[in-house]
Design a protein around this motif. Structure first.
Motif, PDB file in Angstrom:
ATOM      1  N   ILE A   1      28.790 -18.648  40.370  1.00 42.47           N
ATOM      2  CA  ILE A   1      30.154 -18.681  40.727  1.00 42.47           C
ATOM      3  C   ILE A   1      30.734 -19.484  39.641  1.00 42.47           C
ATOM      4  O   ILE A   1      31.916 -19.050  39.182  1.00 42.47           O
ATOM      5  CB  ILE A   1      30.465 -19.074  42.135  1.00 42.47           C
ATOM      6  CG1 ILE A   1      29.579 -18.442  43.042  1.00 42.47           C
ATOM      7  CG2 ILE A   1      31.753 -19.211  42.224  1.00 42.47           C
ATOM      8  CD1 ILE A   1      29.822 -17.037  43.226  1.00 42.47           C
ATOM      9  N   GLN A   2      30.232 -20.754  39.239  1.00 39.08           N
ATOM     10  CA  GLN A   2      30.892 -21.574  38.499  1.00 39.08           C
ATOM     11  C   GLN A   2      29.927 -22.258  37.597  1.00 39.08           C
ATOM     12  O   GLN A   2      29.082 -22.887  38.316  1.00 39.08           O
ATOM     13  CB  GLN A   2      31.932 -22.500  39.230  1.00 39.08           C
ATOM     14  CG  GLN A   2      32.918 -23.380  38.442  1.00 39.08           C
ATOM     15  CD  GLN A   2      33.537 -24.338  39.245  1.00 39.08           C
ATOM     16  OE1 GLN A   2      33.567 -24.335  40.612  1.00 39.08           O
ATOM     17  NE2 GLN A   2      34.278 -25.224  38.442  1.00 39.08           N
TER      18      GLN A   2
ATOM     19  N   THR B   1      25.334 -18.617  44.576  1.00 42.48           N
ATOM     20  CA  THR B   1      24.543 -17.944  45.936  1.00 42.48           C
ATOM     21  C   THR B   1      23.211 -17.212  45.363  1.00 42.48           C
ATOM     22  O   THR B   1      22.984 -17.058  44.562  1.00 42.48           O
ATOM     23  CB  THR B   1      25.581 -16.946  46.368  1.00 42.48           C
ATOM     24  OG1 THR B   1      25.719 -15.856  45.506  1.00 42.48           O
ATOM     25  CG2 THR B   1      27.048 -17.587  46.682  1.00 42.48           C
TER      26      THR B   1
ATOM     27  N   GLN C   1      29.033 -22.061  51.872  1.00 38.02           N
ATOM     28  CA  GLN C   1      28.268 -20.835  51.299  1.00 38.02           C
ATOM     29  C   GLN C   1      27.557 -20.785  50.082  1.00 38.02           C
ATOM     30  O   GLN C   1      26.827 -19.735  49.647  1.00 38.02           O
ATOM     31  CB  GLN C   1      29.240 -19.595  51.399  1.00 38.02           C
ATOM     32  CG  GLN C   1      30.262 -19.671  52.374  1.00 38.02           C
ATOM     33  CD  GLN C   1      30.215 -18.189  53.139  1.00 38.02           C
ATOM     34  OE1 GLN C   1      29.920 -18.211  54.523  1.00 38.02           O
ATOM     35  NE2 GLN C   1      30.522 -17.072  52.432  1.00 38.02           N
TER      36      GLN C   1
ATOM     37  N   GLU D   1      34.234 -25.753  57.137  1.00 41.58           N
ATOM     38  CA  GLU D   1      33.272 -24.870  57.561  1.00 41.58           C
ATOM     39  C   GLU D   1      31.876 -25.032  56.736  1.00 41.58           C
ATOM     40  O   GLU D   1      31.829 -25.528  55.904  1.00 41.58           O
ATOM     41  CB  GLU D   1      33.859 -23.292  57.307  1.00 41.58           C
ATOM     42  CG  GLU D   1      35.141 -23.271  57.892  1.00 41.58           C
ATOM     43  CD  GLU D   1      36.092 -21.968  57.428  1.00 41.58           C
ATOM     44  OE1 GLU D   1      35.440 -21.057  56.856  1.00 41.58           O
ATOM     45  OE2 GLU D   1      37.217 -21.806  57.786  1.00 41.58           O
TER      46      GLU D   1
ATOM     47  N   ILE E   1      37.214 -28.470  51.848  1.00 41.55           N
ATOM     48  CA  ILE E   1      38.335 -28.185  52.266  1.00 41.55           C
ATOM     49  C   ILE E   1      38.460 -27.923  53.689  1.00 41.55           C
ATOM     50  O   ILE E   1      39.425 -28.259  54.251  1.00 41.55           O
ATOM     51  CB  ILE E   1      39.217 -27.553  51.182  1.00 41.55           C
ATOM     52  CG1 ILE E   1      38.845 -27.757  49.740  1.00 41.55           C
ATOM     53  CG2 ILE E   1      40.898 -27.284  51.572  1.00 41.55           C
ATOM     54  CD1 ILE E   1      39.544 -29.062  49.255  1.00 41.55           C
ATOM     55  N   PHE E   2      37.988 -26.897  54.256  1.00 42.56           N
ATOM     56  CA  PHE E   2      38.132 -26.236  55.391  1.00 42.56           C
ATOM     57  C   PHE E   2      37.049 -26.757  56.487  1.00 42.56           C
ATOM     58  O   PHE E   2      37.324 -25.946  57.681  1.00 42.56           O
ATOM     59  CB  PHE E   2      38.187 -24.526  55.073  1.00 42.56           C
ATOM     60  CG  PHE E   2      39.267 -24.171  54.058  1.00 42.56           C
ATOM     61  CD1 PHE E   2      40.564 -24.232  54.730  1.00 42.56           C
ATOM     62  CD2 PHE E   2      39.062 -23.854  52.748  1.00 42.56           C
ATOM     63  CE1 PHE E   2      41.641 -23.737  53.873  1.00 42.56           C
ATOM     64  CE2 PHE E   2      40.100 -23.627  52.017  1.00 42.56           C
ATOM     65  CZ  PHE E   2      41.336 -23.596  52.472  1.00 42.56           C
TER      66      PHE E   2
ATOM     67  N   LEU F   1      45.102 -26.252  40.025  1.00 37.00           N
ATOM     68  CA  LEU F   1      44.622 -25.153  40.904  1.00 37.00           C
ATOM     69  C   LEU F   1      45.185 -23.868  40.490  1.00 37.00           C
ATOM     70  O   LEU F   1      44.391 -22.718  40.665  1.00 37.00           O
ATOM     71  CB  LEU F   1      45.214 -25.277  42.460  1.00 37.00           C
ATOM     72  CG  LEU F   1      44.475 -26.487  43.184  1.00 37.00           C
ATOM     73  CD1 LEU F   1      45.158 -26.679  44.576  1.00 37.00           C
ATOM     74  CD2 LEU F   1      42.927 -26.288  43.330  1.00 37.00           C
TER      75      LEU F   1
ATOM     76  N   ILE G   1      43.220 -20.457  39.314  1.00 41.06           N
ATOM     77  CA  ILE G   1      43.266 -19.166  39.783  1.00 41.06           C
ATOM     78  C   ILE G   1      43.355 -18.199  38.357  1.00 41.06           C
ATOM     79  O   ILE G   1      42.893 -17.249  38.429  1.00 41.06           O
ATOM     80  CB  ILE G   1      44.436 -19.068  40.593  1.00 41.06           C
ATOM     81  CG1 ILE G   1      44.088 -19.870  41.868  1.00 41.06           C
ATOM     82  CG2 ILE G   1      44.957 -17.643  41.004  1.00 41.06           C
ATOM     83  CD1 ILE G   1      45.302 -19.963  42.963  1.00 41.06           C
TER      84      ILE G   1
ATOM     85  N   ARG H   1      34.533 -25.081  48.917  1.00 40.98           N
ATOM     86  CA  ARG H   1      35.954 -25.187  49.538  1.00 40.98           C
ATOM     87  C   ARG H   1      35.546 -24.957  50.884  1.00 40.98           C
ATOM     88  O   ARG H   1      36.524 -25.440  51.856  1.00 40.98           O
ATOM     89  CB  ARG H   1      36.965 -24.226  48.923  1.00 40.98           C
ATOM     90  CG  ARG H   1      37.166 -24.987  47.542  1.00 40.98           C
ATOM     91  CD  ARG H   1      38.461 -23.955  46.840  1.00 40.98           C
ATOM     92  NE  ARG H   1      38.865 -24.672  45.793  1.00 40.98           N
ATOM     93  CZ  ARG H   1      38.096 -24.743  44.486  1.00 40.98           C
ATOM     94  NH1 ARG H   1      36.997 -24.326  44.159  1.00 40.98           N
ATOM     95  NH2 ARG H   1      38.710 -25.357  43.613  1.00 40.98           N
ATOM     96  N   ASP H   2      34.854 -24.059  51.256  1.00 43.76           N
ATOM     97  CA  ASP H   2      34.655 -23.747  52.804  1.00 43.76           C
ATOM     98  C   ASP H   2      34.134 -25.269  53.394  1.00 43.76           C
ATOM     99  O   ASP H   2      34.782 -25.462  54.695  1.00 43.76           O
ATOM    100  CB  ASP H   2      33.489 -22.806  53.105  1.00 43.76           C
ATOM    101  CG  ASP H   2      33.661 -21.420  52.806  1.00 43.76           C
ATOM    102  OD1 ASP H   2      34.691 -21.076  52.819  1.00 43.76           O
ATOM    103  OD2 ASP H   2      33.025 -20.769  51.931  1.00 43.76           O
TER     104      ASP H   2
END
Lengths: 197, 197
Positions: free
Chosen positions: A70-71, A60, A92, A89, A86-87, A129, A133, A82-83
DNA sequence: ACCATTTCTTAACATAAATCAATTACCAAC
DNA sequence: GTTGGTAATTGATTTATGTTAAGAAATGGT
Protein backbone atom coordinates in the motif's frame (compact mmCIF):
# COMPACT_ATOMS: atom_id res chain seq x y z
CA UNK A 1 16.50 11.67 18.30
CA UNK A 2 13.66 14.20 18.23
CA UNK A 3 15.80 16.82 16.50
CA UNK A 4 14.91 15.40 13.12
CA UNK A 5 11.20 15.74 13.74
CA UNK A 6 11.67 19.23 15.20
CA UNK A 7 13.58 20.25 12.10
CA UNK A 8 10.77 18.87 9.98
CA UNK A 9 8.23 21.00 11.84
CA UNK A 10 10.38 24.09 11.69
CA UNK A 11 10.86 23.64 7.96
CA UNK A 12 7.16 24.11 7.33
CA UNK A 13 6.05 26.37 10.17
CA UNK A 14 7.28 29.59 11.70
CA UNK A 15 8.47 28.12 14.94
CA UNK A 16 11.02 29.05 17.57
CA UNK A 17 13.42 26.42 18.88
CA UNK A 18 11.68 26.61 22.23
CA UNK A 19 8.29 25.95 20.71
CA UNK A 20 9.63 23.00 18.76
CA UNK A 21 11.19 21.49 21.85
CA UNK A 22 8.14 22.03 24.00
CA UNK A 23 5.75 20.70 21.38
CA UNK A 24 7.68 17.46 21.02
CA UNK A 25 8.60 17.03 24.65
CA UNK A 26 6.15 14.20 25.24
CA UNK A 27 7.18 12.16 22.20
CA UNK A 28 9.40 9.12 22.04
CA UNK A 29 11.47 7.48 19.37
CA UNK A 30 11.97 3.84 18.64
CA UNK A 31 14.25 1.78 16.44
CA UNK A 32 13.04 -1.18 14.40
CA UNK A 33 15.48 -3.57 12.91
CA UNK A 34 15.36 -4.68 9.32
CA UNK A 35 12.60 -7.16 8.69
CA UNK A 36 10.83 -6.48 11.95
CA UNK A 37 7.04 -6.65 11.82
CA UNK A 38 5.59 -3.62 13.56
CA UNK A 39 1.87 -4.14 13.07
CA UNK A 40 -0.27 -7.04 11.92
CA UNK A 41 -3.92 -7.33 10.89
CA UNK A 42 -6.16 -7.41 13.92
CA UNK A 43 -3.84 -5.33 16.07
CA UNK A 44 -5.16 -2.29 17.85
CA UNK A 45 -2.65 0.47 18.34
CA UNK A 46 -3.09 4.22 18.29
CA UNK A 47 0.39 5.08 17.04
CA UNK A 48 1.44 6.79 13.88
CA UNK A 49 5.07 6.63 12.88
CA UNK A 50 7.12 9.53 11.60
CA UNK A 51 10.26 8.20 9.92
CA UNK A 52 13.50 9.79 11.11
CA UNK A 53 15.67 7.46 9.09
CA UNK A 54 15.20 4.17 7.29
CA UNK A 55 12.23 2.78 5.44
CA UNK A 56 8.94 1.16 6.41
CA UNK A 57 6.15 -0.28 4.31
CA UNK A 58 2.50 -1.15 4.79
CA UNK A 59 0.97 -4.08 2.94
CA UNK A 60 -1.78 -6.66 2.89
CA UNK A 61 -1.68 -10.39 2.17
CA UNK A 62 -4.62 -11.73 0.20
CA UNK A 63 -6.25 -15.17 0.25
CA UNK A 64 -3.73 -16.48 -2.28
CA UNK A 65 -0.90 -15.39 -0.02
CA UNK A 66 0.09 -12.51 -2.27
CA UNK A 67 1.41 -9.29 -0.82
CA UNK A 68 0.05 -5.94 -1.95
CA UNK A 69 2.14 -2.98 -0.94
CA UNK A 70 0.00 0.00 0.00
CA UNK A 71 2.72 2.46 0.93
CA UNK A 72 6.44 2.98 1.26
CA UNK A 73 7.52 5.36 4.00
CA UNK A 74 11.05 6.76 3.79
CA UNK A 75 12.53 9.65 5.77
CA UNK A 76 10.08 12.42 6.69
CA UNK A 77 7.02 10.37 5.80
CA UNK A 78 4.32 9.24 8.18
CA UNK A 79 2.90 5.76 8.12
CA UNK A 80 0.09 4.15 10.06
CA UNK A 81 -2.88 1.91 9.81
CA UNK A 82 -5.72 4.37 10.10
CA UNK A 83 -8.30 1.75 10.98
CA UNK A 84 -6.43 1.16 14.17
CA UNK A 85 -4.58 4.41 14.86
CA UNK A 86 -7.40 6.81 14.09
CA UNK A 87 -10.65 4.87 14.19
CA UNK A 88 -9.95 2.34 16.94
CA UNK A 89 -10.84 -0.56 14.72
CA UNK A 90 -8.72 -3.68 14.20
CA UNK A 91 -5.91 -3.09 11.77
CA UNK A 92 -6.18 -4.40 8.22
CA UNK A 93 -2.54 -3.95 7.35
CA UNK A 94 0.91 -5.21 8.04
CA UNK A 95 3.63 -2.68 8.67
CA UNK A 96 7.24 -3.81 8.66
CA UNK A 97 10.75 -2.46 8.29
CA UNK A 98 12.54 -2.72 4.94
CA UNK A 99 15.62 -1.17 6.50
CA UNK A 100 16.67 -0.51 10.05
CA UNK A 101 14.46 2.43 10.88
CA UNK A 102 14.16 5.05 13.56
CA UNK A 103 10.69 6.48 14.07
CA UNK A 104 9.03 9.08 16.20
CA UNK A 105 5.91 7.60 17.71
CA UNK A 106 3.12 10.11 17.15
CA UNK A 107 -0.04 9.34 19.11
CA UNK A 108 -3.38 9.87 17.44
CA UNK A 109 -4.15 13.05 19.36
CA UNK A 110 -0.69 14.59 19.21
CA UNK A 111 -1.62 17.41 16.86
CA UNK A 112 -4.65 18.40 18.87
CA UNK A 113 -2.64 18.18 22.04
CA UNK A 114 -0.02 20.70 20.93
CA UNK A 115 -2.33 23.15 19.20
CA UNK A 116 -1.93 25.62 22.05
CA UNK A 117 1.82 25.58 21.66
CA UNK A 118 1.79 25.54 17.85
CA UNK A 119 -1.47 27.12 16.71
CA UNK A 120 -0.91 26.43 13.01
CA UNK A 121 -0.32 22.72 13.53
CA UNK A 122 -3.83 21.58 12.59
CA UNK A 123 -3.74 23.52 9.35
CA UNK A 124 -0.40 21.93 8.54
CA UNK A 125 -1.82 18.51 9.29
CA UNK A 126 -4.74 19.20 7.00
CA UNK A 127 -2.45 20.32 4.22
CA UNK A 128 -0.33 17.19 4.56
CA UNK A 129 -3.41 15.00 4.40
CA UNK A 130 -4.65 16.76 1.28
CA UNK A 131 -1.26 16.18 -0.23
CA UNK A 132 -1.45 12.47 0.56
CA UNK A 133 -4.84 12.26 -1.05
CA UNK A 134 -3.58 14.03 -4.13
CA UNK A 135 -0.78 11.51 -4.54
CA UNK A 136 -3.06 8.57 -3.88
CA UNK A 137 -5.43 9.82 -6.56
CA UNK A 138 -2.57 9.95 -9.03
CA UNK A 139 -1.71 6.40 -8.11
CA UNK A 140 -5.30 5.28 -8.56
CA UNK A 141 -5.38 6.96 -11.93
CA UNK A 142 -2.28 5.03 -12.88
CA UNK A 143 -3.67 1.71 -11.64
CA UNK A 144 -6.90 2.28 -13.56
CA UNK A 145 -5.33 2.48 -16.96
CA UNK A 146 -1.59 2.25 -17.28
CA UNK A 147 0.41 -0.69 -18.55
CA UNK A 148 3.13 -2.31 -16.46
CA UNK A 149 5.73 -0.29 -18.33
CA UNK A 150 3.98 3.02 -17.78
CA UNK A 151 3.57 2.27 -14.09
CA UNK A 152 7.22 1.47 -13.69
CA UNK A 153 8.42 4.55 -15.56
CA UNK A 154 6.15 6.70 -13.45
CA UNK A 155 7.48 5.11 -10.29
CA UNK A 156 11.16 5.63 -11.03
CA UNK A 157 10.46 9.21 -12.01
CA UNK A 158 8.48 9.91 -8.84
CA UNK A 159 10.66 7.95 -6.43
CA UNK A 160 14.12 7.62 -7.96
CA UNK A 161 15.83 6.94 -4.68
CA UNK A 162 13.28 4.35 -3.57
CA UNK A 163 13.95 2.54 -6.81
CA UNK A 164 17.46 1.92 -5.57
CA UNK A 165 16.62 1.06 -1.98
CA UNK A 166 13.69 -1.29 -2.49
CA UNK A 167 13.95 -4.81 -3.93
CA UNK A 168 12.36 -5.17 -7.32
CA UNK A 169 9.74 -7.63 -6.22
CA UNK A 170 8.44 -5.04 -3.79
CA UNK A 171 8.25 -2.42 -6.50
CA UNK A 172 6.34 -4.95 -8.58
CA UNK A 173 3.98 -5.50 -5.68
CA UNK A 174 3.49 -1.74 -5.29
CA UNK A 175 2.72 -1.43 -8.99
CA UNK A 176 0.28 -4.32 -9.05
CA UNK A 177 2.29 -6.56 -11.37
CA UNK A 178 4.28 -9.74 -10.85
CA UNK A 179 8.04 -9.66 -10.35
CA UNK A 180 8.40 -11.61 -13.59
CA UNK A 181 6.46 -9.00 -15.52
CA UNK A 182 8.50 -6.20 -14.04
CA UNK A 183 11.66 -8.01 -14.99
CA UNK A 184 10.43 -8.25 -18.57
CA UNK A 185 9.50 -4.59 -18.59
CA UNK A 186 13.00 -3.67 -17.47
CA UNK A 187 14.53 -5.85 -20.14
CA UNK A 188 12.43 -4.18 -22.81
CA UNK A 189 13.31 -0.72 -21.52
CA UNK A 190 17.01 -1.57 -21.51
CA UNK A 191 16.67 -2.84 -25.06
CA UNK A 192 14.87 0.29 -26.22
CA UNK A 193 17.52 2.52 -24.72
CA UNK A 194 20.21 0.43 -26.35
CA UNK A 195 18.63 0.78 -29.76
CA UNK A 196 18.24 4.53 -29.31
CA UNK A 197 21.87 5.09 -28.34
CA UNK B 1 -30.20 25.56 0.63
CA UNK B 2 -27.63 25.67 3.39
CA UNK B 3 -29.81 23.72 5.82
CA UNK B 4 -28.52 20.46 4.42
CA UNK B 5 -24.91 21.39 5.10
CA UNK B 6 -25.78 22.74 8.54
CA UNK B 7 -27.50 19.48 9.37
CA UNK B 8 -24.43 17.63 8.22
CA UNK B 9 -22.23 19.65 10.56
CA UNK B 10 -24.62 19.28 13.46
CA UNK B 11 -24.73 15.53 12.94
CA UNK B 12 -21.04 15.23 13.69
CA UNK B 13 -20.38 18.10 16.09
CA UNK B 14 -21.98 19.47 19.20
CA UNK B 15 -23.32 22.63 17.68
CA UNK B 16 -26.15 25.02 18.40
CA UNK B 17 -28.43 26.17 15.61
CA UNK B 18 -27.01 29.65 15.96
CA UNK B 19 -23.45 28.43 15.56
CA UNK B 20 -24.39 26.41 12.50
CA UNK B 21 -26.07 29.38 10.88
CA UNK B 22 -23.26 31.77 11.72
CA UNK B 23 -20.56 29.39 10.54
CA UNK B 24 -22.18 28.91 7.17
CA UNK B 25 -23.36 32.46 6.68
CA UNK B 26 -20.74 33.28 4.07
CA UNK B 27 -21.36 30.19 1.95
CA UNK B 28 -23.30 29.88 -1.28
CA UNK B 29 -25.01 27.09 -3.12
CA UNK B 30 -25.12 26.36 -6.80
CA UNK B 31 -27.01 24.02 -9.07
CA UNK B 32 -25.41 22.13 -11.95
CA UNK B 33 -27.54 20.49 -14.54
CA UNK B 34 -27.02 16.93 -15.68
CA UNK B 35 -24.00 16.57 -17.92
CA UNK B 36 -22.58 19.96 -17.07
CA UNK B 37 -18.79 20.15 -16.90
CA UNK B 38 -17.74 21.97 -13.75
CA UNK B 39 -13.97 21.81 -13.93
CA UNK B 40 -11.48 20.90 -16.66
CA UNK B 41 -7.75 20.17 -16.64
CA UNK B 42 -5.78 23.39 -16.52
CA UNK B 43 -8.43 25.30 -14.61
CA UNK B 44 -7.54 27.15 -11.45
CA UNK B 45 -10.29 27.37 -8.90
CA UNK B 46 -10.16 27.30 -5.12
CA UNK B 47 -13.59 25.76 -4.59
CA UNK B 48 -14.51 22.49 -3.00
CA UNK B 49 -18.01 21.18 -3.48
CA UNK B 50 -20.18 19.69 -0.78
CA UNK B 51 -23.04 17.77 -2.38
CA UNK B 52 -26.48 18.66 -1.08
CA UNK B 53 -28.27 16.49 -3.60
CA UNK B 54 -27.40 14.80 -6.85
CA UNK B 55 -24.18 13.22 -8.01
CA UNK B 56 -20.86 14.50 -9.34
CA UNK B 57 -17.79 12.66 -10.56
CA UNK B 58 -14.14 13.47 -11.11
CA UNK B 59 -12.20 11.79 -13.89
CA UNK B 60 -9.25 12.02 -16.24
CA UNK B 61 -8.97 11.34 -19.95
CA UNK B 62 -5.77 9.64 -21.07
CA UNK B 63 -3.86 9.89 -24.35
CA UNK B 64 -6.03 7.16 -25.89
CA UNK B 65 -9.14 9.15 -25.04
CA UNK B 66 -10.16 6.79 -22.27
CA UNK B 67 -11.88 8.08 -19.16
CA UNK B 68 -10.73 7.01 -15.72
CA UNK B 69 -13.13 7.82 -12.93
CA UNK B 70 -11.34 8.89 -9.78
CA UNK B 71 -14.33 9.55 -7.57
CA UNK B 72 -18.09 9.55 -7.36
CA UNK B 73 -19.59 12.15 -5.04
CA UNK B 74 -23.20 11.62 -3.96
CA UNK B 75 -25.06 13.43 -1.18
CA UNK B 76 -22.94 14.52 1.80
CA UNK B 77 -19.65 13.91 0.02
CA UNK B 78 -17.08 16.53 -0.85
CA UNK B 79 -15.37 16.65 -4.21
CA UNK B 80 -12.62 18.84 -5.55
CA UNK B 81 -9.45 18.88 -7.53
CA UNK B 82 -6.86 19.37 -4.82
CA UNK B 83 -4.16 20.50 -7.21
CA UNK B 84 -6.25 23.52 -7.94
CA UNK B 85 -8.41 24.01 -4.85
CA UNK B 86 -5.73 23.45 -2.22
CA UNK B 87 -2.35 23.86 -3.88
CA UNK B 88 -3.07 26.58 -6.45
CA UNK B 89 -1.76 24.48 -9.28
CA UNK B 90 -3.56 23.82 -12.57
CA UNK B 91 -6.21 21.15 -12.24
CA UNK B 92 -5.52 17.67 -13.58
CA UNK B 93 -9.10 16.49 -13.45
CA UNK B 94 -12.48 16.91 -14.98
CA UNK B 95 -15.45 17.25 -12.69
CA UNK B 96 -18.94 16.95 -14.12
CA UNK B 97 -22.51 16.26 -13.08
CA UNK B 98 -23.98 12.79 -13.53
CA UNK B 99 -27.31 14.06 -12.23
CA UNK B 100 -28.71 17.49 -11.62
CA UNK B 101 -26.82 18.46 -8.51
CA UNK B 102 -26.97 21.13 -5.84
CA UNK B 103 -23.69 21.89 -4.10
CA UNK B 104 -22.43 24.13 -1.35
CA UNK B 105 -19.32 25.91 -2.54
CA UNK B 106 -16.72 25.55 0.19
CA UNK B 107 -13.69 27.79 -0.30
CA UNK B 108 -10.27 26.42 0.52
CA UNK B 109 -9.93 28.34 3.76
CA UNK B 110 -13.48 27.86 5.00
CA UNK B 111 -12.59 25.57 7.87
CA UNK B 112 -9.83 27.82 9.13
CA UNK B 113 -12.07 30.80 8.78
CA UNK B 114 -14.78 29.43 11.06
CA UNK B 115 -12.56 27.86 13.67
CA UNK B 116 -13.39 30.62 16.12
CA UNK B 117 -17.07 29.91 15.76
CA UNK B 118 -16.72 26.13 15.69
CA UNK B 119 -13.54 25.24 17.55
CA UNK B 120 -13.69 21.52 16.78
CA UNK B 121 -14.02 22.05 13.05
CA UNK B 122 -10.37 21.43 12.19
CA UNK B 123 -10.33 18.17 14.07
CA UNK B 124 -13.44 17.11 12.21
CA UNK B 125 -11.84 18.04 8.93
CA UNK B 126 -8.78 15.97 9.85
CA UNK B 127 -10.93 13.00 10.75
CA UNK B 128 -12.78 13.22 7.43
CA UNK B 129 -9.54 13.35 5.51
CA UNK B 130 -8.20 10.31 7.34
CA UNK B 131 -11.39 8.54 6.45
CA UNK B 132 -10.97 9.41 2.78
CA UNK B 133 -7.43 8.08 2.86
CA UNK B 134 -8.58 4.89 4.46
CA UNK B 135 -11.11 4.28 1.72
CA UNK B 136 -8.66 5.17 -1.00
CA UNK B 137 -6.19 2.68 0.42
CA UNK B 138 -8.83 -0.01 0.30
CA UNK B 139 -9.47 0.87 -3.31
CA UNK B 140 -5.77 0.75 -4.12
CA UNK B 141 -5.56 -2.63 -2.46
CA UNK B 142 -8.39 -3.80 -4.66
CA UNK B 143 -6.83 -2.42 -7.83
CA UNK B 144 -3.52 -4.07 -7.01
CA UNK B 145 -4.79 -7.59 -6.99
CA UNK B 146 -8.47 -8.23 -7.55
CA UNK B 147 -10.11 -9.63 -10.66
CA UNK B 148 -12.85 -7.76 -12.48
CA UNK B 149 -15.45 -9.86 -10.70
CA UNK B 150 -14.01 -9.20 -7.25
CA UNK B 151 -13.86 -5.48 -7.94
CA UNK B 152 -17.45 -5.39 -9.03
CA UNK B 153 -18.73 -7.39 -6.09
CA UNK B 154 -16.84 -5.12 -3.74
CA UNK B 155 -18.30 -2.07 -5.42
CA UNK B 156 -21.93 -3.12 -5.21
CA UNK B 157 -21.43 -4.09 -1.58
CA UNK B 158 -19.81 -0.77 -0.70
CA UNK B 159 -22.03 1.47 -2.84
CA UNK B 160 -25.30 -0.35 -3.46
CA UNK B 161 -27.23 2.78 -4.25
CA UNK B 162 -24.58 4.14 -6.60
CA UNK B 163 -24.82 0.87 -8.50
CA UNK B 164 -28.36 1.83 -9.41
CA UNK B 165 -27.75 5.49 -10.17
CA UNK B 166 -24.62 5.26 -12.27
CA UNK B 167 -24.48 3.84 -15.82
CA UNK B 168 -22.54 0.61 -16.09
CA UNK B 169 -19.85 1.96 -18.29
CA UNK B 170 -18.98 4.47 -15.57
CA UNK B 171 -18.77 1.75 -12.96
CA UNK B 172 -16.49 -0.12 -15.33
CA UNK B 173 -14.34 2.97 -15.65
CA UNK B 174 -14.21 3.35 -11.87
CA UNK B 175 -13.15 -0.28 -11.52
CA UNK B 176 -10.49 -0.09 -14.19
CA UNK B 177 -12.09 -2.55 -16.60
CA UNK B 178 -13.84 -2.15 -19.95
CA UNK B 179 -17.62 -1.97 -20.21
CA UNK B 180 -17.54 -5.21 -22.21
CA UNK B 181 -15.71 -7.01 -19.44
CA UNK B 182 -18.09 -5.73 -16.80
CA UNK B 183 -21.02 -6.87 -18.86
CA UNK B 184 -19.54 -10.37 -19.04
CA UNK B 185 -18.84 -10.37 -15.31
CA UNK B 186 -22.47 -9.54 -14.65
CA UNK B 187 -23.61 -12.28 -16.97
CA UNK B 188 -21.45 -14.83 -15.14
CA UNK B 189 -22.71 -13.64 -11.77
CA UNK B 190 -26.33 -13.92 -12.89
CA UNK B 191 -25.62 -17.41 -14.16
CA UNK B 192 -23.99 -18.47 -10.90
CA UNK B 193 -26.93 -17.22 -8.87
CA UNK B 194 -29.32 -19.00 -11.19
CA UNK B 195 -27.52 -22.31 -10.73
CA UNK B 196 -27.52 -21.86 -6.98
CA UNK B 197 -31.23 -21.23 -6.73
C1' DA C 1 35.58 -17.80 1.92
C1' DC C 2 31.72 -20.63 1.91
C1' DC C 3 27.12 -22.08 1.94
C1' DA C 4 22.19 -21.04 2.27
C1' DT C 5 18.69 -18.05 1.13
C1' DT C 6 16.64 -14.72 -1.36
C1' DT C 7 16.17 -12.15 -5.52
C1' DC C 8 16.21 -11.70 -10.36
C1' DT C 9 15.95 -13.44 -14.96
C1' DT C 10 14.39 -16.22 -18.71
C1' DA C 11 11.38 -19.23 -21.27
C1' DA C 12 7.15 -21.92 -22.38
C1' DC C 13 2.59 -21.89 -21.60
C1' DA C 14 -2.09 -20.46 -19.75
C1' DT C 15 -5.55 -17.10 -19.02
C1' DA C 16 -8.10 -12.94 -17.90
C1' DA C 17 -9.23 -9.12 -19.95
C1' DA C 18 -8.82 -5.85 -23.99
C1' DT C 19 -10.00 -5.03 -28.57
C1' DC C 20 -12.75 -5.22 -32.60
C1' DA C 21 -17.11 -5.64 -34.53
C1' DA C 22 -21.93 -6.41 -34.78
C1' DT C 23 -26.49 -6.69 -32.62
C1' DT C 24 -29.88 -5.61 -29.47
C1' DA C 25 -32.04 -2.86 -25.90
C1' DC C 26 -33.13 1.39 -24.15
C1' DC C 27 -34.20 6.19 -23.99
C1' DA C 28 -35.71 10.84 -25.04
C1' DA C 29 -37.21 14.05 -28.61
C1' DC C 30 -40.07 15.00 -32.05
C1' DG D 1 -45.48 5.75 -33.03
C1' DT D 2 -40.79 6.72 -35.46
C1' DT D 3 -36.21 8.17 -35.16
C1' DG D 4 -31.53 8.93 -33.53
C1' DG D 5 -28.31 8.37 -30.21
C1' DT D 6 -26.41 6.21 -26.16
C1' DA D 7 -25.82 2.07 -23.49
C1' DA D 8 -25.45 -2.81 -22.92
C1' DT D 9 -24.70 -7.32 -24.70
C1' DT D 10 -22.47 -10.94 -27.23
C1' DG D 11 -19.01 -13.30 -30.01
C1' DA D 12 -14.43 -13.81 -32.29
C1' DT D 13 -9.87 -12.67 -31.78
C1' DT D 14 -5.68 -10.63 -29.85
C1' DT D 15 -2.70 -9.24 -26.31
C1' DA D 16 -0.67 -8.23 -22.03
C1' DT D 17 0.18 -10.23 -18.06
C1' DG D 18 0.05 -14.21 -14.89
C1' DT D 19 1.77 -18.90 -13.99
C1' DT D 20 4.99 -22.39 -13.61
C1' DA D 21 9.50 -23.86 -13.52
C1' DA D 22 14.25 -23.64 -13.79
C1' DG D 23 18.63 -21.61 -13.48
C1' DA D 24 21.70 -17.49 -12.56
C1' DA D 25 22.97 -13.79 -9.71
C1' DA D 26 23.20 -11.51 -5.62
C1' DT D 27 23.10 -11.23 -0.68
C1' DG D 28 23.90 -12.33 4.08
C1' DG D 29 25.40 -15.05 7.96
C1' DT D 30 28.75 -17.94 10.14
Amino acid sequence: MLEHFQLYLKSRLQLTDEQAVEATSCLHTKVFKKGQVILSPGDLRSDNYFINSGLLRSFTIDEKGKEHIIQFAPENWVISDRDSSIFNEPSQLFIDAIEQTEVVIVPKDFFSAIKHIVPQILELNILMLHNSIRFMQKRINMLLGATAEERYLDFIKLYPNLTLRVPQWMIASYLGVTPESLSRVRKDLAHKHFKKA
